[in-house]
Design a protein around this motif. Sequence first.
Motif, short mmCIF file in Angstrom:
data_model
loop_
_atom_site.label_atom_id
_atom_site.label_comp_id
_atom_site.label_asym_id
_atom_site.label_seq_id
_atom_site.Cartn_x
_atom_site.Cartn_y
_atom_site.Cartn_z
N ASN A 1 0.80 -1.22 0.00
CA ASN A 1 0.00 0.00 0.00
C ASN A 1 0.83 1.28 0.00
N ARG B 1 -3.59 1.15 -7.27
CA ARG B 1 -3.68 1.65 -5.90
C ARG B 1 -4.03 3.14 -5.88
N ASN C 1 -7.82 3.37 -7.01
CA ASN C 1 -8.83 2.65 -6.22
C ASN C 1 -8.60 2.66 -4.72
N PHE D 1 -5.11 -1.48 -0.73
CA PHE D 1 -5.60 -2.85 -0.67
C PHE D 1 -6.02 -3.12 0.78
N ASP E 1 -8.09 -10.61 -0.72
CA ASP E 1 -8.87 -10.79 -1.94
C ASP E 1 -8.68 -9.63 -2.92
N ASP E 2 -8.34 -8.44 -2.42
CA ASP E 2 -8.11 -7.28 -3.28
C ASP E 2 -6.88 -7.49 -4.18
N LYS F 1 -7.27 -8.41 -7.91
CA LYS F 1 -7.79 -7.38 -8.81
C LYS F 1 -6.63 -6.79 -9.58
#
Length: 67
Positions: free
Chosen positions: A27, A53, A56, A59, A63-64, A67
């Motif tokens: 991140n 990042r 959106n 994270f 599960d992210d 993506k």
Amino acid sequence: MNCLRILLGLMLALFAAVTFAQMVDINTATADQLEKGLKGIGPAKAAAIVKYRNENGPFAAVDDLVK
């Protein structure tokens, strides 16, 4: 005796690998840090991670990452 030397050598190698491994915060890491710190991540994928990042947000869950 030879098996003991091999076992000790393997243990030392494992310890060294764990000791010198660096953690990467997905991140906050730059594309360069992602590329150098994560096995299998090249410059294009690292740039894509940073772009995703930025567009959106961070994270939040494992599960992210898919993506």
